[in-house]
Write a protein that holds these residues in place. Sequence first.
Motif, PDB file in Angstrom:
ATOM      1  N   UNK A   8      36.964  84.878  34.917  1.00  0.00           N
ATOM      2  CA  UNK A   8      37.950  84.096  34.173  1.00  0.00           C
ATOM      3  C   UNK A   8      37.608  82.600  34.130  1.00  0.00           C
ATOM      4  N   UNK A   9      36.731  82.161  35.012  1.00  0.00           N
ATOM      5  CA  UNK A   9      36.501  80.731  35.203  1.00  0.00           C
ATOM      6  C   UNK A   9      35.645  80.173  34.063  1.00  0.00           C
ATOM      7  N   UNK A  10      36.038  79.040  33.479  1.00  0.00           N
ATOM      8  CA  UNK A  10      35.192  78.409  32.465  1.00  0.00           C
ATOM      9  C   UNK A  10      33.797  78.115  33.033  1.00  0.00           C
ATOM     10  N   UNK A  11      32.772  78.256  32.200  1.00  0.00           N
ATOM     11  CA  UNK A  11      31.395  78.122  32.671  1.00  0.00           C
ATOM     12  C   UNK A  11      31.138  76.806  33.400  1.00  0.00           C
ATOM     13  N   UNK A  12      31.726  75.726  32.934  1.00  0.00           N
ATOM     14  CA  UNK A  12      31.420  74.431  33.530  1.00  0.00           C
ATOM     15  C   UNK A  12      32.135  74.203  34.861  1.00  0.00           C
ATOM     16  N   UNK A  68      26.290  72.591  35.017  1.00  0.00           N
ATOM     17  CA  UNK A  68      27.747  72.720  34.876  1.00  0.00           C
ATOM     18  C   UNK A  68      28.412  71.419  35.329  1.00  0.00           C
ATOM     19  N   UNK A  69      29.082  70.750  34.415  1.00  0.00           N
ATOM     20  CA  UNK A  69      29.525  69.387  34.688  1.00  0.00           C
ATOM     21  C   UNK A  69      30.717  69.291  35.634  1.00  0.00           C
ATOM     22  N   UNK A  70      31.452  70.401  35.822  1.00  0.00           N
ATOM     23  CA  UNK A  70      32.615  70.359  36.705  1.00  0.00           C
ATOM     24  C   UNK A  70      32.465  71.289  37.915  1.00  0.00           C
ATOM     25  N   UNK A  71      31.229  71.668  38.225  1.00  0.00           N
ATOM     26  CA  UNK A  71      31.045  72.613  39.330  1.00  0.00           C
ATOM     27  C   UNK A  71      31.447  72.013  40.676  1.00  0.00           C
ATOM     28  N   UNK A  72      31.391  70.679  40.811  1.00  0.00           N
ATOM     29  CA  UNK A  72      31.844  70.068  42.064  1.00  0.00           C
ATOM     30  C   UNK A  72      33.343  70.270  42.274  1.00  0.00           C
ATOM     31  N   UNK A  73      34.072  70.391  41.176  1.00  0.00           N
ATOM     32  CA  UNK A  73      35.506  70.643  41.264  1.00  0.00           C
ATOM     33  C   UNK A  73      35.817  72.133  41.351  1.00  0.00           C
ATOM     34  N   UNK A  74      34.932  72.942  40.800  1.00  0.00           N
ATOM     35  CA  UNK A  74      35.158  74.382  40.792  1.00  0.00           C
ATOM     36  C   UNK A  74      34.372  75.077  41.881  1.00  0.00           C
ATOM     37  N   UNK A  75      33.331  75.820  41.474  1.00  0.00           N
ATOM     38  CA  UNK A  75      32.520  76.582  42.420  1.00  0.00           C
ATOM     39  C   UNK A  75      31.049  76.304  42.124  1.00  0.00           C
ATOM     40  N   UNK A  76      30.277  76.011  43.155  1.00  0.00           N
ATOM     41  CA  UNK A  76      28.852  75.809  42.932  1.00  0.00           C
ATOM     42  C   UNK A  76      28.061  76.377  44.101  1.00  0.00           C
ATOM     43  N   UNK A  77      26.868  76.851  43.788  1.00  0.00           N
ATOM     44  CA  UNK A  77      25.973  77.350  44.820  1.00  0.00           C
ATOM     45  C   UNK A  77      25.287  76.180  45.515  1.00  0.00           C
ATOM     46  N   UNK A  78      25.126  76.314  46.814  1.00  0.00           N
ATOM     47  CA  UNK A  78      24.556  75.246  47.619  1.00  0.00           C
ATOM     48  C   UNK A  78      23.608  75.856  48.642  1.00  0.00           C
ATOM     49  N   UNK A  79      22.354  75.373  48.665  1.00  0.00           N
ATOM     50  CA  UNK A  79      21.382  75.871  49.634  1.00  0.00           C
ATOM     51  C   UNK A  79      21.758  75.412  51.034  1.00  0.00           C
ATOM     52  N   UNK A  80      21.748  76.348  51.973  1.00  0.00           N
ATOM     53  CA  UNK A  80      22.005  76.020  53.379  1.00  0.00           C
ATOM     54  C   UNK A  80      20.684  75.846  54.119  1.00  0.00           C
ATOM     55  N   UNK A 105      38.266  71.191  44.579  1.00  0.00           N
ATOM     56  CA  UNK A 105      39.734  71.154  44.498  1.00  0.00           C
ATOM     57  C   UNK A 105      40.264  72.102  43.429  1.00  0.00           C
ATOM     58  N   UNK A 106      39.634  72.120  42.259  1.00  0.00           N
ATOM     59  CA  UNK A 106      40.081  73.049  41.213  1.00  0.00           C
ATOM     60  C   UNK A 106      39.847  74.489  41.645  1.00  0.00           C
ATOM     61  N   UNK A 107      38.724  74.734  42.320  1.00  0.00           N
ATOM     62  CA  UNK A 107      38.431  76.077  42.800  1.00  0.00           C
ATOM     63  C   UNK A 107      39.473  76.578  43.798  1.00  0.00           C
ATOM     64  N   UNK A 108      39.892  75.708  44.699  1.00  0.00           N
ATOM     65  CA  UNK A 108      40.918  76.100  45.657  1.00  0.00           C
ATOM     66  C   UNK A 108      42.221  76.433  44.938  1.00  0.00           C
ATOM     67  N   UNK A 109      42.545  75.666  43.905  1.00  0.00           N
ATOM     68  CA  UNK A 109      43.755  75.981  43.143  1.00  0.00           C
ATOM     69  C   UNK A 109      43.625  77.345  42.447  1.00  0.00           C
ATOM     70  N   UNK A 110      42.431  77.647  41.951  1.00  0.00           N
ATOM     71  CA  UNK A 110      42.210  78.953  41.319  1.00  0.00           C
ATOM     72  C   UNK A 110      42.355  80.087  42.336  1.00  0.00           C
ATOM     73  N   UNK A 111      41.845  79.887  43.547  1.00  0.00           N
ATOM     74  CA  UNK A 111      42.012  80.905  44.591  1.00  0.00           C
ATOM     75  C   UNK A 111      43.489  81.092  44.924  1.00  0.00           C
TER      76      UNK A 111
END
Length: 217
Positions: free
Chosen positions: A53-57, A65-77, A88-94
């Motif tokens: 359901x999440x917009x691509x960005x 993806x210009x808003x991935x910092x607010x939504x969901x982004x992959x990060x190498x550990x 913050x937007x991702x947490x609201x979506x959850x």
Amino acid sequence: MGAHQTAAHQAAPPLCLVINGPSAAGKSTLTTAVQDRAERPLLRFGLDELFRMIPDHWGGGLPGARHSDLGFRYEAVEPGVRRIRTGADGMRMLGAMNVAVVAMLRAGQGVIVDGQAFEPEANQDLEARLAELAREGAAAVAIVELRTADGDLEDRQRRHEHPAGLSLFHNRQPPQSPDPDLVIETTGRDAEQVADALWDWLVEFYPAIETGHAAGA
């Protein structure tokens, strides 16, 4: 949530079955198996459904993806290991996903939650909401955790649609629920064996899943 009251001797409210575990542990396969066997309809709603359901960005899979910092982004550990970073937007979506699960149950519809995020705040919120429903007798709630050894996860991840590395990161994190009702070790077991183990337990906890009507009716 381990103190959930059994549904065996009550008129059966809708079932909420939460299946947790690392990426590639077999959650979606197990969800389908339960849906196929159940004599009551159970909707599937979990992270995969939410991510569609999440917009691509706002998602982590789109380059640039210009808003991935607010939504969901992959990060190498570290090499070969990655995580999903939730903004913050991702947490609201959850949180919205949790509210949707509760709304389905209050409408009398059973739900299988096919995986929670590895986000303690969101998971605690869902468990608190489900505990309230269980106390009211408005839902029969069961939380199941799948556990799998790293070696099996690496093998499964090679055939999994999610980006490699998530499984190993997830397997190093605390469980999504601190007190699941059932833990199933899937290492060295095929999908049918895992489904049989869960089904045998579910029939005891929630007989209506097999009979299709209220317990004792």
